[in-house]
Design an enzyme around this catalytic site. Structure first.
Site, PDB file in Angstrom:
ATOM      1  N   CYS A 350       0.788  -1.231   0.000  1.00  0.00           N
ATOM      2  CA  CYS A 350       0.000   0.000   0.000  1.00  0.00           C
ATOM      3  C   CYS A 350       0.826   1.291   0.000  1.00  0.00           C
ATOM      4  CB  CYS A 350      -1.025   0.005   1.127  1.00  0.00           C
ATOM      5  SG  CYS A 350      -0.479  -0.742   2.654  1.00  0.00           S
ATOM      6  N   ARG A 379       7.278 -10.885   5.302  1.00  0.00           N
ATOM      7  CA  ARG A 379       6.962 -10.578   6.694  1.00  0.00           C
ATOM      8  C   ARG A 379       7.719 -11.547   7.580  1.00  0.00           C
ATOM      9  NH1 ARG A 379       0.424  -9.429   6.248  1.00  0.00           N
ATOM     10  NH2 ARG A 379       0.644  -7.812   4.668  1.00  0.00           N
ATOM     11  N   ASP A 399      -3.311  -7.874  -4.542  1.00  0.00           N
ATOM     12  CA  ASP A 399      -3.547  -6.695  -3.720  1.00  0.00           C
ATOM     13  C   ASP A 399      -4.037  -5.533  -4.576  1.00  0.00           C
ATOM     14  OD1 ASP A 399      -3.526  -5.301  -1.383  1.00  0.00           O
ATOM     15  OD2 ASP A 399      -1.363  -4.977  -1.316  1.00  0.00           O
ATOM     16  N   LYS A 482     -13.351  -3.267   8.699  1.00  0.00           N
ATOM     17  CA  LYS A 482     -13.125  -4.195   7.582  1.00  0.00           C
ATOM     18  C   LYS A 482     -14.164  -5.304   7.569  1.00  0.00           C
ATOM     19  CE  LYS A 482     -10.033  -7.178  10.236  1.00  0.00           C
ATOM     20  NZ  LYS A 482      -8.854  -8.043  10.222  1.00  0.00           N
ATOM     21  N   HIS A 528      -8.325  -1.119   1.089  1.00  0.00           N
ATOM     22  CA  HIS A 528      -7.390  -2.216   0.820  1.00  0.00           C
ATOM     23  C   HIS A 528      -8.258  -3.433   0.564  1.00  0.00           C
ATOM     24  CE1 HIS A 528      -3.931  -0.420   3.294  1.00  0.00           C
ATOM     25  NE2 HIS A 528      -4.967   0.323   3.626  1.00  0.00           N
TER      26      HIS A 528
END
Length: 653
Positions: A350, A379, A399, A482, A528
């Site tokens: 992002c 990650r 994404d 979300k 997102h």
RNA sequence: GCCCGAAUAGCUCAGUUGGCCAGAGCGCUGCUCUUGUAAAGCAGAUGUCGUCGGUUCGAAUCCGACUUCGGGCCCCA
């Protein structure tokens, strides 16, 4: 003798002698129910069978074969486990032992730091079976905290719970009906009593269909700073058949394990040399991945997304701006020091998409702007959490970030939900679960107004789709609410895949602006969203969902061509070449091994169509078609098969 | 990161209480067989027994550390 009257679930009334208990009622209804009954539900509250009924009570009898019944069986079996362990390990102490999905667990601390081993389980099970055979009653008693502490003098974890309850805190483990003044216990024998809110089955003879599954470490109260306890997991059921069925389901799940199938089918691997949580995709795995990615790209293209590409590394300054270094530094790989700064592998795409948005002046006419990328992120997942493709350190997200106006938000989310479901359905997922995560006031940014607006937009679009959803209060990310979407797989397991998140934070941090129709500068809202989530994880879920039997459109090899004998090899090669020209993924195996052997190998590779060609076929231009899971067909004209396979690929079945 | 367990050929695994050149099946290579729908026959190659260190006359085997994997805990933007 006076009578009382109680109401049954069907609304009917029943009269009983005064002083009758729940089990008396069950027996009055039918002898069998009286024998089978585990607990009662009196005015909606679970109670032991021995509880006396009052006039006017509404009573339901809970049999073993019900959700509450199973819950009770599991809870009671946990007590039996505790009794067995405490007997086998003198000096052991116990903490908590609740029922869980399909079973139960119990946490212990063994004397002198001893630990359980897998082979202890059988010994414990034997002891548990003795207890079951003894038909020990579960007898409820209630004590004030001071006496409770005395009773649990040798069990510090229990004492901790008692003190917690006495202080008015809630605990699922103990009864605190009257403001923590009374603590309930269930006694099985002179030597074994456990603190517990209950209710329990009348006696241990109602139990017995259980199996201890595994041992594990678990922090006391789930806190890393607390001691590590020894946990034993078990499963328990109402009867032998249910237990067997459950064990069979576990076996089925094991057969579908993506780590095993990915290895057997030569899809991908996790070479030790790479380090934990990093996969390499072999040609066959990559072939499936390519189809998945191509499909995703096509759908996004059709859906009004623009494609972007961003690098794997970025200067630390970018992640300071985005806030990742503040909030998630622990989950990021450490930086590489270079001449003009520290460079981090990106944990998310992002921030870079925001840089693309910020480049140049944006007009409201461009919104919603949808930027899509198959973006690979890294990650730093802690070593103990890695799990095949499901939890991995390097992965690619499908994404996208959507920049829109406040007014566009609701419509955008609604069409996004359609889009997500439509894409997931292409992979034969039919059942979805929706979770709406709302604001955690202590851990969030943004004004109340904008949170309310965004949460309403999410909620409205869920309502508009007429789907059920659970609200998870306070479960949102710090930057906005979300929707998470779970899918149910072929054997009923649930996997969280897609997510749609509203973000007020990044547009702020990156000072994103567009020029509105009135010429003013406005801040866009950002969404997102990921459908597969991680391609790696989604692939793992697909492997398990299909048990490796990928539908033809996804299968790494769609058909394998086998010549009956060497003489038919040229024809087999011709067929193979023509199928490849037609755009199919085809393999051919030369006739060095007997046909039966080559068929077996192809079957094990779960190829949708094995094509056997012999003298008849050379003569007539036909194929022998051996479909996965179907019957062998002979003399199929080549063009017919091409049509059939193409139809199947197009239909994605 | 924490607790428990595991690591032997490309894969699945055997390897007794430490003791000759470390084994099987599949796969691989070669030869023979030329096959009509789920395992043809023969021969052959393949291992730093996860890595490093220690104990021992001697270690795949015992001990320690590390790495990776499995089951959990915690975590999961």
């Amino acid at each position: 003798m006076s009578e009382i009257s109680v109401t049954l679930p069907d609304g009917s009334q029943r009269s009983l002698p005064e002083g009758s208990t729940v089990v008396d009622l069950a027996t009055a209804i039918s002898r069998r129910l009286g024998k089978e009954a585990l607990i009662g539900l009196v005015d909606g509250k679970e109670t032991d069978l021995g509880r006396p009924l009052q006039d006017g009570d509404t009573v339901e009898i809970v049999p073993p074969d019900s959700e509450r019944g199973l819950h009770t069986i599991r809870h009671s079996t946990a007590h039996v486990l505790a009794q067995a362990v405490l007997e086998l390990w003198p000096g052991a102490t116990f903490a908590i032992g609740p029922p869980i999905e399909d079973g139960f667990y119990y946490d212990f601390a063994l004397p002198n730091g001893q630990t359980f081993h897998e082979d202890d389980l059988e010994r414990i099970e034997d002891k548990m079976r003795e207890i079951v055979k003894a038909r020990q009653p579960f007898t409820r008693t209630e004590l004030v905290p001071a006496l409770a502490l005395e009773l649990m003098a040798n069990h510090p974890y229990k004492q901790e719970i008692i003190e917690m309850v006495a202080a008015g805190e809630k605990s699922s483990e103990v009864g605190s009906e009257v403001g923590g003044e009374v603590i309930s216990f269930y006694r099985n024998t002179d030597n074994f009593v456990d603190m517990c809110v209950g209710p329990h089955v009348p006696h241990t003879g109602h139990l017995g269909h259980f199996k201890l599954m595994n041992v594990a470490g678990a922090y006391w109260r789930g806190d890393v700073d607390q001691p590590m306890l020894q946990r034993i997991y078990g499963t328990a059921w109402a009867d032998k058949k249910q237990l067997a069925a459950h064990l069979l389901r576990l076996q089925e799940a094991e057969k579908r394990d993506h780590r095993k199938l990915a290895n057997d089918m030569d899809l991908l691997s996790f070479p030790k040399e790479l380090g934990g949580g990093l996969a390499v995709w072999h040609p066959k795995g990559a072939a499936v991945r390519k189809v998945m990615e191509d499909y995703s790209r096509q759908r996004h293209l059709d859906g009004g997304y623009e494609f972007v590409v961003t690098p794997n590394l970025a200067n630390g300054g970018l992640f300071e701006t985005s806030g990742h270094l503040d909030f998630y530094a622990d989950g990021m790989y450490p930086p590489m020091e270079m001449d003009n700064g520290s460079y981090y592998p990106k944990p998310m795409n992002c921030p870079m998409h925001c840089l693309i948005f910020r480049r140049g002046q944006r007009s409201y006419r461009e919104l919603p702007l949808r930027l899509f990328e198959l973006g690979t992120v890294y990650r730093y997942e802690r070593a103990g959490t890695l799990h095949g493709l499901m939890r991995i350190r390097g992965f690619t997200q499908d994404d996208a970030h959507i920049y829109c106006t406040q007014e566009q938000l609701a419509d955008e989310i609604t069409s996004l939900l359609d889009f997500v479901l439509s894409v997931l359905k292409a992979f034969t997922f039919e059942e979805f679960t929706f979770n709406l995560s709302t604001r955690d006031p202590d851990k969030s940014v943004g004004s109340d107004d904008i949170w309310a607006l965004a949460t309403k937009a999410l909620r409205d679009s869920l309502d508009r789709h007429g789907v059920d959803y659970q609200v998870k209060e306070g479960d949102a990310a710090f930057y906005g609410p979300k929707i998470d979407i779970d899918v149910r797989d072929a054997i009923g397991r649930s996997w969280q895949l897609s997510t749609i998140q509203v973000d007020f934070n990044l547009p702020e941090r990156f000072e994103l602006e567009y020029v509105a129709s009135d010429g003013s500068r406005q801040r866009p809202i950002m969404l997102h969203r990921a459908l597969f989530g991680s391609i790696e994880r989604f692939f793992g879920v697909l492997i398990e969902h299909f048990a490796g039997n990928f539908p033809a459109w996804l299968a790494p090899i769609q058909s394998t061509v086998l010549a009956v004998a060497e003489d038919h090899q040229p024809y087999a090669e011709e067929v193979t070449a023509k199928l490849k020209d037609a755009g199919f993924r085809v393999d051919m195996v030369e006739a060095n091994d007997p046909l039966g052997k080559r068929i077996r190998t192809a079957k094990q590779q779960k190829v949708p169509y094995i094509l056997v060609v012999g003298a008849d076929d050379v003569e007539a231009g036909t194929l022998g078609v051996n479909p996965r899971g179907g019957k062998v067909e002979r003399d199929i004209p080549f063009e017919d098969f091409v049509h059939r396979l193409q139809t199947e690929v197009d239909a994605k079945v």
